[in-house]
Design a protein around this motif. Structure first.
Motif, PDB file in Angstrom:
ATOM      1  N   CYS A  68      -4.002   3.391  -3.814  1.00 51.35           N
ATOM      2  CA  CYS A  68      -4.404   1.713  -2.599  1.00 51.35           C
ATOM      3  C   CYS A  68      -2.612   1.774  -2.284  1.00 51.35           C
ATOM      4  O   CYS A  68      -1.813   2.232  -3.126  1.00 51.35           O
ATOM      5  CB  CYS A  68      -5.267   1.267  -3.287  1.00 51.35           C
ATOM      6  SG  CYS A  68      -4.489  -0.206  -4.369  1.00 51.35           S
TER       7      CYS A  68
ATOM      8  N   CYS B 292     -13.834   2.670   2.763  1.00 51.17           N
ATOM      9  CA  CYS B 292     -12.863   1.659   3.128  1.00 51.17           C
ATOM     10  C   CYS B 292     -13.575   0.744   4.542  1.00 51.17           C
ATOM     11  O   CYS B 292     -13.851   0.995   5.403  1.00 51.17           O
ATOM     12  CB  CYS B 292     -11.360   2.249   3.326  1.00 51.17           C
ATOM     13  SG  CYS B 292     -10.217   1.274   3.949  1.00 51.17           S
TER      14      CYS B 292
ATOM     15  N   THR C 185     -11.051  -3.360  -6.513  1.00 53.83           N
ATOM     16  CA  THR C 185     -10.095  -2.036  -6.066  1.00 53.83           C
ATOM     17  C   THR C 185      -9.877  -1.391  -7.515  1.00 53.83           C
ATOM     18  O   THR C 185     -10.213  -0.931  -8.132  1.00 53.83           O
ATOM     19  CB  THR C 185      -8.833  -2.522  -5.203  1.00 53.83           C
ATOM     20  OG1 THR C 185      -8.262  -3.169  -6.384  1.00 53.83           O
ATOM     21  CG2 THR C 185      -9.865  -3.530  -3.985  1.00 53.83           C
TER      22      THR C 185
ATOM     23  N   GLU D 207     -12.928   0.139  -2.269  1.00 52.01           N
ATOM     24  CA  GLU D 207     -12.149  -0.532  -1.144  1.00 52.01           C
ATOM     25  C   GLU D 207     -13.060  -1.117  -0.376  1.00 52.01           C
ATOM     26  O   GLU D 207     -12.301  -1.578   1.107  1.00 52.01           O
ATOM     27  CB  GLU D 207     -10.942   0.738   0.007  1.00 52.01           C
ATOM     28  CG  GLU D 207      -9.569   0.761  -0.699  1.00 52.01           C
ATOM     29  CD  GLU D 207      -8.726  -0.542  -1.394  1.00 52.01           C
ATOM     30  OE1 GLU D 207      -9.380  -1.439  -1.047  1.00 52.01           O
ATOM     31  OE2 GLU D 207      -8.033  -0.336  -2.402  1.00 52.01           O
TER      32      GLU D 207
ATOM     33  N   PHE E  59       0.891  -1.323   0.381  1.00 53.69           N
ATOM     34  CA  PHE E  59       0.039  -0.077  -0.025  1.00 53.69           C
ATOM     35  C   PHE E  59       1.093   1.456  -0.269  1.00 53.69           C
ATOM     36  O   PHE E  59       1.584   1.432   0.582  1.00 53.69           O
ATOM     37  CB  PHE E  59      -0.946  -0.206   1.438  1.00 53.69           C
ATOM     38  CG  PHE E  59      -2.172  -1.166   1.112  1.00 53.69           C
ATOM     39  CD1 PHE E  59      -2.728  -0.958   0.116  1.00 53.69           C
ATOM     40  CD2 PHE E  59      -1.757  -2.542   1.251  1.00 53.69           C
ATOM     41  CE1 PHE E  59      -4.029  -1.889  -0.117  1.00 53.69           C
ATOM     42  CE2 PHE E  59      -2.835  -3.409   1.169  1.00 53.69           C
ATOM     43  CZ  PHE E  59      -3.874  -3.607   0.660  1.00 53.69           C
TER      44      PHE E  59
ATOM     45  N   LEU F 159      -6.401   0.770   5.567  1.00 50.77           N
ATOM     46  CA  LEU F 159      -6.740   0.292   3.792  1.00 50.77           C
ATOM     47  C   LEU F 159      -5.142  -1.110   3.767  1.00 50.77           C
ATOM     48  O   LEU F 159      -6.468  -1.816   2.842  1.00 50.77           O
ATOM     49  CB  LEU F 159      -6.224   1.448   2.654  1.00 50.77           C
ATOM     50  CG  LEU F 159      -6.150   1.273   1.111  1.00 50.77           C
ATOM     51  CD1 LEU F 159      -7.543   0.708   1.182  1.00 50.77           C
ATOM     52  CD2 LEU F 159      -5.416   2.608   0.859  1.00 50.77           C
TER      53      LEU F 159
END
Lengths: 331, 331
Positions: free
Chosen positions: A331, A193, A217, A266, A53, A68
């Protein structure tokens, strides 16, 4: 504790030990930090996944890189029908990063892990020089248990199947883009998310014949569905008016020339279910707080593998894979 | 295939698919790339670990970041007494990285995985902008199976135990430092980077009472032993003349004011074994090609937790934890 990350915090000596004790253990409980690997109870069939990420900015409306990182990996396990159990986390930190930023990210990971019902059992921290990484990147890898007989697969979609989505699409990518670039837009939009293990379990209980699930995503709904078309060698048609897209997402995407169908979520899942289970599946999603905005958006058809958008005016527009991103580093 | 990595290669669209097909699948075989997680056969007790690798330069004598990433994670499982089985890999790439460099790293990971007997079952690639990461960082996470009844632990060392090391220490850190900084030194020194699962298994077969094993990476032999002293609340004494250190490592460290006992290995293990099994353990290590340079270097004593170096001249020098690194970014 020091105020800023130093190279020494990543080198395994006294400074590393201090960071582990005062930041990681303080928030994540006590994994087996003195061992080289954690030993945990196993299962007969495992789902394994990994994700790094690099989202920018690292704090955004509705989440941060830590939340996330937990949700993304948990969701990759959940959509395979697995029960997410264990995560590992690997940080790469830039010298000079405020320790308070790291601590906020770690606290957020701990909260998300509790919400998702997973344990963070092992970790690693590397520190590189100023300018050698942009602040804080984190990898999470996940292990889930797959119940006997469960076999969800991107290649299992069949003509006649119903296509469901668990809520509005494009919230995450749009929220991050607006947080990053500003554009002077006032909005209350937040990332979607969230961990989806409980929602996925509720869906599978109601619709045990579910062919596959995915969390759309990078590349968003359309890219994910194109992958399913390819893997199952089927066509799919989705009805534009049926696809939930928030007003703020539509407005921001219109302004910037983006297509919300290609913008990342997400905290949403796509499910492909046999027609006889479509009603039960949709009801199960809508009855769950994480899926209250669920909709039945289309159907699987015969091959060849392609994705068609049926517009409100009766047009049929093919959706094709983008070369890359509309929005990097979301992301 | 494109010559350089573009942002698009990390965004889940057509460019990502090309990279996966032409670089990852070409070398790593066919993991379940179209799924969000790989589903694999499980085991009753699992060892889990994670490590990120940021070594500079990414190619060095005796290895590269890919080989290191596989061996490092395999070894963290092996020293827990686990049989390493599955790896995941997560790449973070800089826009503009030569694809040939990535391909060389991936090929090296594939070769190391074959040598170590593990499968790379899942992966992820993120691309960030030029200047946002230094070329190529890779995380590997690993899953191993832990046989019933096996319980190695850093906290299990007891007074009277023997301390063994499987070969010369400090090769890896010194080789990387010389590759990076040059210093005009001509040397044939190479990293000791190698997978240790088979060596660890041979040791455990010969010395089933082994208390613990560790691979002395960041911080080297001394830092790792200090951790064992802390975890077991025991003292340890090691005999300087008994500790194998290559001539080239000693020379380079002398020149640069470094202590080879604090320089990283990536293919050695330390074992603490009960006195009755010390002979069998040493013989098993020395009989194995990966442990031919093994030595019995010291013994565990009573507390308090401290590490003493007995010098050739009969002196006793306490070794204390360094604040951080002698050499940053060596793994």
């Amino acid at each position: 504790m020091d105020a800023r990350i130093l190279l020494d915090h990543g080198e395994g000596g006294a400074a590393s030990a201090r960071l582990v004790r005062e930041v990681f253990l303080a928030h994540l409980g006590a994994p087996a930090v003195l061992e080289d690997a954690a030993v945990v109870e196993g299962g007969a069939r495992l789902a394994l996944t990994t994700d790094s990420f690099v989202v920018r900015p690292r704090f955004f409306p509705g989440g941060d890189v830590g939340k996330l990182a937990v949700c993304g990996t948990v969701n990759d396990l959940a959509v395979m029908g697995a029960v997410p159990r264990y995560l590992t986390c690997g940080f790469i930190l830039e010298e000079g990063l405020p320790v308070a930023d790291l601590e906020r990210v770690v606290a957020s990971m701990a909260a998300a892990a509790r919400e998702a019902g997973v344990s963070i059992v092992a970790g690693d921290t590397k520190v590189v020089g100023h300018g050698e990484v942009d602040g804080l990147f984190v990898n999470t890898s996940g292990v889930g248990f797959v119940p006997a007989g469960r076999a969800l697969s991107a290649g299992a979609c069949r003509p006649g199947d119903a296509i469901l989505v668990s809520g509005p699409v494009g919230d995450h990518g749009t929220a991050v883009m607006l947080a990053r670039e500003g554009f002077g837009l006032e909005t209350d939009l937040v990332s979607d998310c969230q961990p989806l293990a409980d929602l996925a379990a509720a869906l599978l209980a109601a619709a045990p014949g579910t062919r596959c699930m995915r969390d759309p995503t990078r590349g968003g709904l359309a890219t994910t569905m194109l992958e399913l078309c390819e893997a199952s060698r089927v066509g799919m048609a989705i009805r534009e008016p049926a696809i939930p897209v928030r007003r703020q997402v539509r407005a921001a995407c219109d302004l910037l020339g983006l297509d919300p169908l290609f913008v990342a979520c997400e905290g949403r899942l796509i499910a492909v279910v046999p027609p006889a289970e479509a009603g039960a599946a949709l009801a199960a999603l809508q009855a769950h707080p994480r899926g209250s905005g669920a909709a039945h958006i289309g159907a699987v058809g015969a091959g060849p593998a392609r994705l068609v958008l049926e517009t409100a005016l009766g047009g049929r527009r093919p959706l094709v894979a983008l070369e890359g991103a509309q929005l990097p580093r979301i992301c």
